[in-house]
Design a protein around this motif. Structure first.
Motif, mmCIF file in Angstrom:
data_model
loop_
_atom_site.group_PDB
_atom_site.id
_atom_site.type_symbol
_atom_site.label_atom_id
_atom_site.label_comp_id
_atom_site.label_asym_id
_atom_site.label_seq_id
_atom_site.Cartn_x
_atom_site.Cartn_y
_atom_site.Cartn_z
ATOM 1 N N ASP A 175 24.422 -10.154 84.811
ATOM 2 C CA ASP A 175 25.660 -10.275 84.018
ATOM 3 C C ASP A 175 26.686 -11.109 84.780
ATOM 4 O O ASP A 175 26.684 -11.166 86.021
ATOM 5 N N ALA A 176 27.563 -11.756 84.032
ATOM 6 C CA ALA A 176 28.612 -12.564 84.657
ATOM 7 C C ALA A 176 29.601 -11.660 85.393
ATOM 8 O O ALA A 176 29.951 -10.566 84.924
ATOM 9 N N PHE A 177 30.037 -12.131 86.520
ATOM 10 C CA PHE A 177 30.985 -11.337 87.310
ATOM 11 C C PHE A 177 32.346 -11.326 86.636
ATOM 12 O O PHE A 177 32.883 -12.365 86.257
ATOM 13 N N ASP A 178 32.917 -10.136 86.476
ATOM 14 C CA ASP A 178 34.234 -9.965 85.846
ATOM 15 C C ASP A 178 35.154 -9.311 86.867
ATOM 16 O O ASP A 178 34.989 -8.126 87.214
ATOM 17 N N ALA A 179 36.139 -10.061 87.347
ATOM 18 C CA ALA A 179 37.029 -9.551 88.385
ATOM 19 C C ALA A 179 37.939 -8.434 87.878
ATOM 20 O O ALA A 179 38.520 -7.696 88.677
ATOM 21 N N LEU A 180 38.066 -8.277 86.553
ATOM 22 C CA LEU A 180 38.913 -7.210 86.009
ATOM 23 C C LEU A 180 38.230 -5.848 86.077
ATOM 24 O O LEU A 180 38.912 -4.815 86.068
ATOM 25 N N HIS A 181 36.907 -5.824 86.120
ATOM 26 C CA HIS A 181 36.172 -4.567 86.096
ATOM 27 C C HIS A 181 35.216 -4.416 87.269
ATOM 28 O O HIS A 181 34.502 -3.407 87.342
ATOM 29 N N ALA A 182 35.187 -5.380 88.169
ATOM 30 C CA ALA A 182 34.263 -5.307 89.298
ATOM 31 C C ALA A 182 34.907 -5.901 90.541
ATOM 32 O O ALA A 182 35.851 -6.700 90.465
ATOM 33 N N VAL A 201 24.107 -4.412 92.236
ATOM 34 C CA VAL A 201 25.161 -3.426 91.969
ATOM 35 C C VAL A 201 25.108 -2.394 93.088
ATOM 36 O O VAL A 201 24.145 -1.625 93.192
ATOM 37 N N TYR A 202 26.159 -2.391 93.893
ATOM 38 C CA TYR A 202 26.210 -1.456 95.008
ATOM 39 C C TYR A 202 26.750 -0.092 94.548
ATOM 40 O O TYR A 202 26.228 0.955 94.909
ATOM 41 N N GLU A 203 27.807 -0.100 93.718
ATOM 42 C CA GLU A 203 28.365 1.121 93.132
ATOM 43 C C GLU A 203 28.706 0.837 91.680
ATOM 44 O O GLU A 203 29.287 -0.197 91.369
ATOM 45 N N ARG A 204 28.374 1.759 90.813
ATOM 46 C CA ARG A 204 28.664 1.583 89.390
ATOM 47 C C ARG A 204 30.141 1.854 89.122
ATOM 48 O O ARG A 204 30.785 2.666 89.804
ATOM 49 N N GLY A 205 30.635 1.168 88.100
ATOM 50 C CA GLY A 205 32.017 1.389 87.684
ATOM 51 C C GLY A 205 32.092 2.397 86.556
ATOM 52 O O GLY A 205 31.140 2.579 85.787
ATOM 53 N N TYR A 206 33.265 3.048 86.427
ATOM 54 C CA TYR A 206 33.451 4.085 85.399
ATOM 55 C C TYR A 206 34.808 3.902 84.728
ATOM 56 O O TYR A 206 35.776 3.395 85.333
ATOM 57 N N SER A 207 34.839 4.323 83.470
ATOM 58 C CA SER A 207 36.079 4.281 82.697
ATOM 59 C C SER A 207 36.420 5.687 82.209
ATOM 60 O O SER A 207 35.525 6.502 81.950
ATOM 61 N N LYS A 209 38.477 7.486 79.223
ATOM 62 C CA LYS A 209 39.123 7.310 77.913
ATOM 63 C C LYS A 209 39.403 5.838 77.629
ATOM 64 O O LYS A 209 40.473 5.465 77.131
ATOM 65 N N GLY A 210 38.442 4.986 77.947
ATOM 66 C CA GLY A 210 38.581 3.558 77.674
ATOM 67 C C GLY A 210 39.338 2.783 78.725
ATOM 68 O O GLY A 210 39.402 1.546 78.636
ATOM 69 N N GLN A 211 39.941 3.450 79.711
ATOM 70 C CA GLN A 211 40.681 2.766 80.769
ATOM 71 C C GLN A 211 39.852 2.767 82.055
ATOM 72 O O GLN A 211 39.103 3.704 82.325
ATOM 73 N N LEU A 212 40.004 1.700 82.836
ATOM 74 C CA LEU A 212 39.237 1.570 84.068
ATOM 75 C C LEU A 212 39.574 2.708 85.028
ATOM 76 O O LEU A 212 40.733 2.899 85.400
ATOM 77 N N LEU A 213 38.554 3.454 85.408
ATOM 78 C CA LEU A 213 38.730 4.526 86.388
ATOM 79 C C LEU A 213 38.385 4.052 87.788
ATOM 80 O O LEU A 213 39.122 4.310 88.736
ATOM 81 N N ARG A 214 37.295 3.367 87.925
ATOM 82 C CA ARG A 214 36.888 2.806 89.207
ATOM 83 C C ARG A 214 36.113 1.535 88.960
ATOM 84 O O ARG A 214 35.183 1.526 88.151
ATOM 85 N N PRO A 215 36.480 0.427 89.591
ATOM 86 C CA PRO A 215 35.717 -0.818 89.398
ATOM 87 C C PRO A 215 34.358 -0.745 90.095
ATOM 88 O O PRO A 215 34.177 -0.018 91.081
ATOM 89 N N ALA A 216 33.430 -1.493 89.541
ATOM 90 C CA ALA A 216 32.100 -1.561 90.173
ATOM 91 C C ALA A 216 32.166 -2.439 91.416
ATOM 92 O O ALA A 216 32.968 -3.379 91.500
ATOM 93 N N ARG A 217 31.343 -2.101 92.359
ATOM 94 C CA ARG A 217 31.254 -2.899 93.601
ATOM 95 C C ARG A 217 29.903 -3.617 93.593
ATOM 96 O O ARG A 217 28.837 -2.965 93.554
ATOM 97 N N VAL A 218 29.957 -4.933 93.572
ATOM 98 C CA VAL A 218 28.751 -5.726 93.338
ATOM 99 C C VAL A 218 28.634 -6.848 94.359
ATOM 100 O O VAL A 218 29.572 -7.142 95.106
ATOM 101 N N VAL A 219 27.438 -7.480 94.339
ATOM 102 C CA VAL A 219 27.168 -8.694 95.113
ATOM 103 C C VAL A 219 27.101 -9.846 94.121
ATOM 104 O O VAL A 219 26.399 -9.748 93.097
ATOM 105 N N VAL A 220 27.819 -10.924 94.390
ATOM 106 C CA VAL A 220 27.912 -12.061 93.469
ATOM 107 C C VAL A 220 26.984 -13.182 93.953
ATOM 108 O O VAL A 220 26.921 -13.487 95.160
#
Length: 229
Positions: A175-182, A201-207, A209-220
């Motif tokens: 997937d394309a890297f999205d700096a708003l969610h990762a 994907v090093y750590e998964r991201g979570y939301s 109620k539709g709002q970002l709770l934790r961004p994902a930590r990834v390798v680009v």
């Protein structure tokens, strides 16, 4: 030569016609028998003082009455203002007490809501912990059986998060890297992936109620330009 009845030296002349008969003779012929004070007393007895004559020209009767009425009205208005001020001060104290009670009640409600939310989270997590303890105390014939048990616990944990409105973000490799969610941890060069894609994907991201709770930590993925080592 005019003739007539001789007149006594002290006889008073008859008053002229058309003039009042109560005119006092102020002849000084008799003044020798008394002083001027007696003459004044005699005049005062003949001409009693009238209401108009008794009035003192410096008397301020009516203006004094007006000042007294204005003073009375001012005192009445002052009493009304003091009474109004007392009412406003009482209202201010009541409002301040009500606001203080509201603030204390709101703080208690917030603390109670936080406590209830914490209890809800813990009650959702405890069953997952129970299954982990059961899995550790169980005996498995092979690794696949152990893996299947762990996957069941993972599924239970994700279901508990879903009941708390927590969802895992659907991010996978390619997937394309999205700096708003990762969040990019590092870069990696993989010619099989497009430039700027998620390589791992090093750590998964979570939301929540539709709002970002934790961004994902990834390798680009970053492809090297031709001609550069």
């Amino acid at each position: 030569m005019t003739t007539g009845t001789p007149r006594e030296p002290h006889d008073k002349p008859a008053p002229p016609s058309g003039e009042p008969e109560d005119v006092v003779d102020l002849s000084l012929d008799d003044a020798l028998e008394g002083d001027l004070q007696s003459v004044a007393d005699e005049v005062a007895s003949v001409y009693p003082a009238t209401a108009g004559d008794e009035a003192d020209p410096t008397d301020l009767g009516e203006p004094r009455v007006d000042l007294e009425s204005a003073l009375t009205e001012a005192e009445k208005q002052m009493e009304e203002m003091l009474h109004r001020e007392a009412e406003l001060m009482d209202q201010h104290r009541r409002l301040a007490a009500d606001f203080n009670n509201f603030r204390n009640r709101a703080q208690r409600d917030i603390a109670m809501a936080v406590e209830q939310a914490e209890r809800k989270i813990l009650l959702e997590m405890l069953p997952v912990l129970d299954n982990f303890e059961r899995g550790l105390s169980a005996s498995y014939q092979d690794v696949e059986s152990f893996r299947a048990g762990v996957e069941l616990i993972q599924k239970q944990f994700l279901e508990a998060l879903r009941r708390m409105n927590v969802e895992a973000m659907p991010l996978k490799i390619g997937d394309a890297f999205d700096a708003l969610h990762a969040e990019a941890l590092t870069t990696f060069s993989d010619p099989n992936l497009p430039d700027g894609a998620v390589a791992a994907v090093y750590e998964r991201g979570y939301s929540l109620k539709g709002q970002l709770l934790r961004p994902a930590r990834v390798v680009v993925n970053r492809l090297q330009e031709p001609g550069k080592s």
